[in-house]
Motif scaffolding. Structure first.
Motif, short mmCIF file in Angstrom:
data_model
loop_
_atom_site.label_atom_id
_atom_site.label_comp_id
_atom_site.label_asym_id
_atom_site.label_seq_id
_atom_site.Cartn_x
_atom_site.Cartn_y
_atom_site.Cartn_z
N GLU A 30 45.05 1.33 70.66
CA GLU A 30 44.69 0.06 70.01
C GLU A 30 45.38 -0.06 68.66
O GLU A 30 45.92 -1.12 68.31
CB GLU A 30 43.18 -0.03 69.85
N ASN A 31 45.41 1.03 67.91
CA ASN A 31 46.07 1.05 66.61
C ASN A 31 47.56 0.75 66.77
O ASN A 31 48.14 -0.04 66.02
CB ASN A 31 45.84 2.41 65.94
N ALA A 32 48.21 1.37 67.76
CA ALA A 32 49.64 1.14 68.00
C ALA A 32 49.89 -0.32 68.37
O ALA A 32 50.87 -0.93 67.90
CB ALA A 32 50.14 2.07 69.09
N MET A 38 51.48 -6.75 64.24
CA MET A 38 51.74 -7.09 62.83
C MET A 38 53.24 -7.18 62.56
O MET A 38 53.69 -8.10 61.87
CB MET A 38 51.10 -6.04 61.91
N THR A 39 54.02 -6.27 63.12
CA THR A 39 55.47 -6.29 62.94
C THR A 39 56.05 -7.54 63.57
O THR A 39 56.89 -8.23 62.98
CB THR A 39 56.10 -5.03 63.57
N GLN A 46 59.17 -14.70 59.24
CA GLN A 46 60.46 -14.73 58.54
C GLN A 46 61.43 -15.68 59.23
O GLN A 46 62.16 -16.42 58.57
CB GLN A 46 61.05 -13.32 58.46
N ALA A 47 61.43 -15.66 60.57
CA ALA A 47 62.31 -16.57 61.32
C ALA A 47 61.89 -18.02 61.09
O ALA A 47 62.75 -18.91 60.98
CB ALA A 47 62.28 -16.23 62.80
N MET A 48 60.60 -18.26 60.99
CA MET A 48 60.13 -19.61 60.67
C MET A 48 60.69 -20.05 59.32
O MET A 48 61.14 -21.18 59.16
CB MET A 48 58.60 -19.68 60.65
N GLY A 49 60.68 -19.14 58.37
CA GLY A 49 61.23 -19.45 57.05
C GLY A 49 62.71 -19.79 57.13
O GLY A 49 63.18 -20.72 56.47
N VAL A 80 63.55 -14.15 70.10
CA VAL A 80 64.20 -15.32 69.50
C VAL A 80 64.14 -15.20 67.98
O VAL A 80 65.14 -15.45 67.29
CB VAL A 80 63.51 -16.63 69.97
N ALA A 81 63.00 -14.80 67.45
CA ALA A 81 62.86 -14.65 66.00
C ALA A 81 63.84 -13.61 65.47
O ALA A 81 64.48 -13.83 64.43
CB ALA A 81 61.42 -14.26 65.65
N GLU A 82 63.98 -12.49 66.16
CA GLU A 82 64.93 -11.47 65.72
C GLU A 82 66.36 -12.02 65.73
O GLU A 82 67.12 -11.77 64.79
CB GLU A 82 64.84 -10.24 66.64
#
Length: 121
Positions: A30-32, A38-39, A46-49, A80-82
């Motif tokens: 669950e932690n992983a 979050m990443t 950032q991609a939205m920005g 896509v964001a990357e």
């Protein structure tokens, strides 16, 4: 033996070593998953920005653009964001994503003709 943690998963009783090991494995997974989420979320933000700056759009519109590019190219939103972040740093954008991004920006009134990097090679 140990007492169970305060959770809805177990009623208060003594746990065996096996049960503790299973619960530990579950919590580690669950932690992983939360770390990956979050990443991914940070990358998408950032991609939205980048799309906000590229298209001079509101954040809500940039979100719609990213989502549409993802859906229309059948590419995960995170991927896509990357790609858009690499593009924003001077890299290239895969052809289908570049074309879809150009079309989506034009839907919001952004003329991609001003940005030669969005035009087909």
């Amino acid at each position: 033996m140990a007492f169970s943690p305060l959770s809805t998963r177990y009623s208060p009783h003594l746990l065996s070593a096996t049960e503790l090991a299973r619960e530990n494995e579950r919590l580690q997974e669950e932690n992983a998953q939360l770390r990956r989420a979050m990443t991914s979320h940070a990358t998408i933000d950032q991609a939205m920005g980048a799309v906000v700056v590229l298209g001079q759009l509101a954040p809500e519109e940039a979100w719609r653009v990213l989502r549409a590019v993802s859906q229309h190219t059948n590419t995960k939103l995170r991927v896509v964001a990357e790609h858009i972040l690499k593009f924003a740093r001077g890299g290239s954008l895969p052809g289908p994503e570049r074309e879809e991004l150009r079309q989506e920006l034009e839907r919001f009134g952004v003329r991609s003709g001003k940005d030669p990097s969005l035009r087909a090679p």
